[in-house]
Enzyme design. Sequence first.
Site, PDB file in Angstrom:
ATOM      1  CB  THR A 134      -0.926   0.011   1.223  1.00 63.12           C
ATOM      2  OG1 THR A 134      -1.735  -1.161   1.200  1.00 63.12           O
ATOM      3  CG2 THR A 134      -1.819   1.231   1.219  1.00 63.12           C
ATOM      4  N   PRO A 136       0.460   5.867  -0.516  1.00 57.71           N
ATOM      5  CG  PRO A 136       1.664   7.723   0.263  1.00 57.71           C
ATOM      6  CD  PRO A 136       1.840   6.349  -0.303  1.00 57.71           C
ATOM      7  CB  SER A 140      -8.472  -1.290  -3.124  1.00 60.27           C
ATOM      8  OG  SER A 140      -8.902  -1.407  -1.785  1.00 60.27           O
ATOM      9  CB  ILE A 165       3.610  -1.009   6.545  1.00 58.86           C
ATOM     10  CG1 ILE A 165       3.649  -0.303   5.178  1.00 58.86           C
ATOM     11  CG2 ILE A 165       4.311  -2.362   6.489  1.00 58.86           C
ATOM     12  CD1 ILE A 165       2.861  -0.998   4.091  1.00 58.86           C
ATOM     13  CD  GLU A 251      -4.283  -8.847   3.127  1.00 60.19           C
ATOM     14  OE1 GLU A 251      -4.608  -7.765   3.652  1.00 60.19           O
ATOM     15  OE2 GLU A 251      -3.402  -8.945   2.240  1.00 60.19           O
ATOM     16  CD  GLN A 345     -28.548   0.452  20.610  1.00 57.44           C
ATOM     17  OE1 GLN A 345     -27.586   1.142  20.278  1.00 57.44           O
ATOM     18  NE2 GLN A 345     -29.663   0.969  21.079  1.00 57.44           N
ATOM     19  N   GLY A 349     -25.018   1.475  27.969  1.00 59.85           N
ATOM     20  CA  GLY A 349     -23.916   2.385  28.284  1.00 59.85           C
ATOM     21  C   GLY A 349     -22.605   1.667  28.513  1.00 59.85           C
TER      22      GLY A 349
END
Length: 386
Positions: A134, A136, A140, A165, A251, A345, A349
């Site tokens: 990957t 900048p 994908s 990375i 992966e 949910q 809290g």
Amino acid sequence: MTEFEFQEPDFLGEDLRMVRAQVRRFVEERIVPHGEAWEASGEIPREIFRDLGAMGFLGMRHPVEYGGGGMGAMASVVLGEELSRSTFGGVASALTVHSDMSVGHIAHRGTHEQKLKYLPAACAGEKVGAVCVTEPNAGSDVAGLKTRAVRTKEGWVLNGSKTFITNGVFGDIYIVAARTDPEAKGSRGISLFIVEKGNPGLKIARKFDKHGWRSSDTAELFLDDLFVPHDALLGEEGKGFYYIMSTFQNERLVVGALASGTSSKAIELTVDYLRQRQAFGKPLWEQPVVRNKVAWIAAKAAAVRALTYQCAQMIDEGKDTVREVSMLKAFGAETLQEVVHTCLQLHGGTGFIIGTPVERMARDSRILTIGGGATEVMLEEVAKRM
């Protein structure tokens, strides 16, 4: 086994059942008690890699002659599920990137000399792997990477940058993708190189402070006139894109396993909480609307697990799994979002308090719809094959 933990598939052999039991024990004894401290420090102690490697679980897919276990894709699924049940996604990501997404490139396409040099230490957890694809402007879209590798008389000189990375700071063996043919367009002309820790041309630009996966180190790297010898080339020159795509299938299988394990644990914890939490004069679990919500996400989680195991079986049988694994990556990661946020949910809290497992899993799970191929990209891969 709690009532909401999925039953063990009948087709798993005794060896994989033993792997599951031993990894689960390791998670409960060595990871869960210390995970909070690792979240705070942003790193995992090296002895965790070494100890898990000494048990034989970091090289299960690698060749036996180089220290591995010679096992199939189902082993990766079992490992991913159990590590993710720790509720510490950063730990699971750091360990599976090492075991299944980085040095696996060497195991599959390295020379005998490269395998002999790197795999025994990687399988033992003495050296940690990272994969550097990957950039900048190329995530994908792997074909858009800009890092360059120029051939010289003595070797290759790499220049460029890599980002997001995993194991980027504390890694030892970096699998780096670079463009070796400046004239080639798109996916052509990309090659892979092995870069070792300590190379003066490898510079850590920064360590990211992340929304989730906080116990794994994630870095941005600069390659500044980074020199490697000719024998650092991994596989054939110009075939890097195809190597990356091949490894992406594994992966994405592991992402399915992480989604399956995390969902199972989140549901298990939530059912236990609902049975104890009193509201309106009785446990929340006795409210049909609450039970129905849990039953619904449990059904979806079971579907993710079934697809995960189907994909692993297909891979072990040597079948083309691009469509099915892309389905798994998209469906598994998106289903996990529904599971963990429903569980949060239902915790009320308590689910919003940092340090509670369900809150952490909700944060850690968010990256799975992005990393390894965004959901939108995965669905396009499926659509192209319909």
